[in-house]
Write an enzyme that holds these catalytic residues in place. Structure first.
Site, short mmCIF file in Angstrom:
data_model
loop_
_atom_site.label_atom_id
_atom_site.label_comp_id
_atom_site.label_asym_id
_atom_site.label_seq_id
_atom_site.Cartn_x
_atom_site.Cartn_y
_atom_site.Cartn_z
CG ASP A 48 -1.92 -1.07 1.27
OD1 ASP A 48 -2.33 -1.52 0.19
OD2 ASP A 48 -2.31 -1.49 2.38
CG ASP A 93 -3.68 -3.75 -2.19
OD1 ASP A 93 -4.72 -3.51 -2.84
OD2 ASP A 93 -3.67 -4.48 -1.19
CG ASP A 126 -6.03 -0.07 1.36
OD1 ASP A 126 -6.62 0.75 0.63
OD2 ASP A 126 -5.67 -1.20 0.98
NE ARG A 145 -10.85 -2.78 -3.41
CZ ARG A 145 -10.00 -3.73 -3.02
NH1 ARG A 145 -8.88 -3.38 -2.40
NH2 ARG A 145 -10.25 -4.99 -3.23
#
Length: 453
Positions: A265, A288, A292, A345
């Site tokens: 991330d 990714d 997050d 997302r």
């Protein structure tokens, strides 16, 4: 056909009510002796349309279901949500996904899809079968929507329109102002770093600090950021190949950095980390997530960031099975971010309530904008959506639906999305920019290099 991502419907424009009058025969599950089907065209655009289907079970409980219909004008289903959908010729088959196979007597199940059409005729299907048995009834004409949907109830606390003293629009706003506020390193001494080893040591040191990043730093893995840190990028500061993790720590500010080509991330917030402000950063081409947030973390503001050339953007809540840790937490504000072609997302939310998504600019998002799942409560407010086929919806993948309230958004070649349920009140003051101005405001101000720090 794979199970595609959920998309959302806009407006109930066409309804097909179909009632079965004969006993049904079980196919993969006991079928009901009666059913009702509502087929809705929520929006049409050049070459495409959005549909929504609701099935009401009028008979015995179902443990799984399969609905089939045919198109008469060459329409095709390109992707769907809340169902697994396949098509052979003109015949479309939609089957339940894991969480919505059981339908009690009198219960309903809904799913939706995007499709293509020939731009001249888009007639509704004239019949449906549930688990292999035909439901009969009448069909209303189909067509593009002309009237906006009614708005769901607003959150219980309407937002104030005046910002608090000392907090201009580009300053700290949102959930990170709560729980004592977020100050990072405050007035602590400043350290400037130019190498990966120096950056790693400075981020992981105990005590308050202001860390300035200068130049391009090539690194790998995830670098831990400890409590009471402000991390600022000097002009052009770039992090290549690695990301930052705030793991159980608190009071962290990360601003004015460019992240690219990270291997995990770019920024990971987890393990009950609290009071985090992530502001005016640029993210691209990572593996990714860009930002997050998970595992019970709370009181976070994600503001004025730009994401481009990237797929999975901002995940809030990592697992459907983590409710015991996440419920009552994961309260995050996303405002004035530029989701510039980022695929999905933007964010995808589990459990957090209220999560506030306001004054963001969505552009050419090929997957979807916002997804509310797993009992989350998301307020989608004052955003600008341009060329986004699926702006916001309930549920995603195998995750069941949350609640979503949408208000004062602006749409350009984009349909309004799926809403439902109620969202808790927003406790902090904020200024809401007019949604029609958000594109110009955000493109002028979002990302690294747009502020002096």
């Amino acid at each position: 056909m794979r199970t595609p991502r959920r998309r959302t419907t806009l407006i109930a424009a066409t309804t097909v009510a179909l009632l079965a009058t004969s006993a049904l025969t079980a196919v993969a599950a006991q079928a009901a002796p009666g059913c009702a089907v509502s087929y809705t065209v929520g929006g049409q655009w050049q070459g495409g349309f959005t549909g929504n289907v609701t099935v009401t079970n009028l008979g015995d409980p179902l443990s799984s279901w399969s609905l089939r219909w045919s198109y008469s004008a060459g329409q095709t289903v390109s992707d769907a949500w809340n169902a697994t959908v396949s098509q052979s010729g003109s015949t479309v088959t939609a089957a339940n996904v894991g969480y919505n196979g059981s339908v009690p007597t009198g219960g309903t199940v809904s799913f939706g899809f995007n499709g293509t059409w020939n731009n001249s005729s888009n007639p509704a299907p004239t019949s449906f079968t549930l688990n292999g048995v035909t439901c009969t009834g009448s069909t209303a004409p189909t067509g593009a929507p002309t009237t906006p949907p009614s708005s769901p109830p607003p959150p219980t606390t309407p937002p104030p329109t005046t910002p608090p003293p000392g907090q201009p629009q580009t300053g700290l706003v949102g959930w990170a102002t709560q729980n004592g506020g977020t100050t990072g390193g405050g007035s602590a001494g400043t350290t400037t770093v130019t190498t990966a080893s120096a950056l790693t040591s400075a981020l992981n040191a105990t005590g308050a600090a202001v860390i300035r990043v200068s130049g391009t730093i090539n690194c790998s893995g995830m670098l831990r950021v400890r409590s009471n840190k402000t991390v600022l990028g000097n002009s052009g500061a770039t992090i290549v190949g690695c990301g930052f993790t705030v793991n159980g720590d608190r009071n962290v500010i990360i601003r004015n950095l460019t992240f690219r080509n990270w291997s995990d991330d770019a920024i990971n917030v987890e393990s009950s980390a609290t009071n985090i402000w992530i502001d005016h950063n640029t993210f691209s081409n990572g593996y990714d997530g860009t930002v997050d947030i998970k595992r019970g973390s709370d009181f976070v503001t994600v503001s004025w960031n730009r994401v481009y050339s990237h797929d999975k953007t901002m995940l809030l809540g990592h697992s459907d099975d983590n409710g015991s840790q996440d419920i009552g937490h994961l309260r995050v504000t996303y405002h004035h971010n530029w989701y510039d072609g980022s695929k999905q997302r933007n964010p995808r939310v589990r459990f957090g309530n209220p999560v506030h998504v306001y004054n963001n600019y969505y552009y050419n998002n090929a997957g979807y904008g916002v997804a509310s799942t797993m009992s989350a409560g998301v307020l989608v407010e004052g955003n600008y959506f341009e060329n986004v086929k699926d702006t916001y919806h309930l549920g995603e993948g195998d995750s069941g639906p949350g609640s979503l309230v949408a208000r004062n958004n602006h749409f350009v070649n984009s349909p309004a999305g799926q809403t439902g349920g109620s969202v808790a009140g927003i406790p902090y003051p904020y200024t809401l920019d007019s949604a029609s101005n958000v594109k110009s405001i955000v493109t002028a101000g979002a990302g690294a290099g747009r502020i002096s720090v």
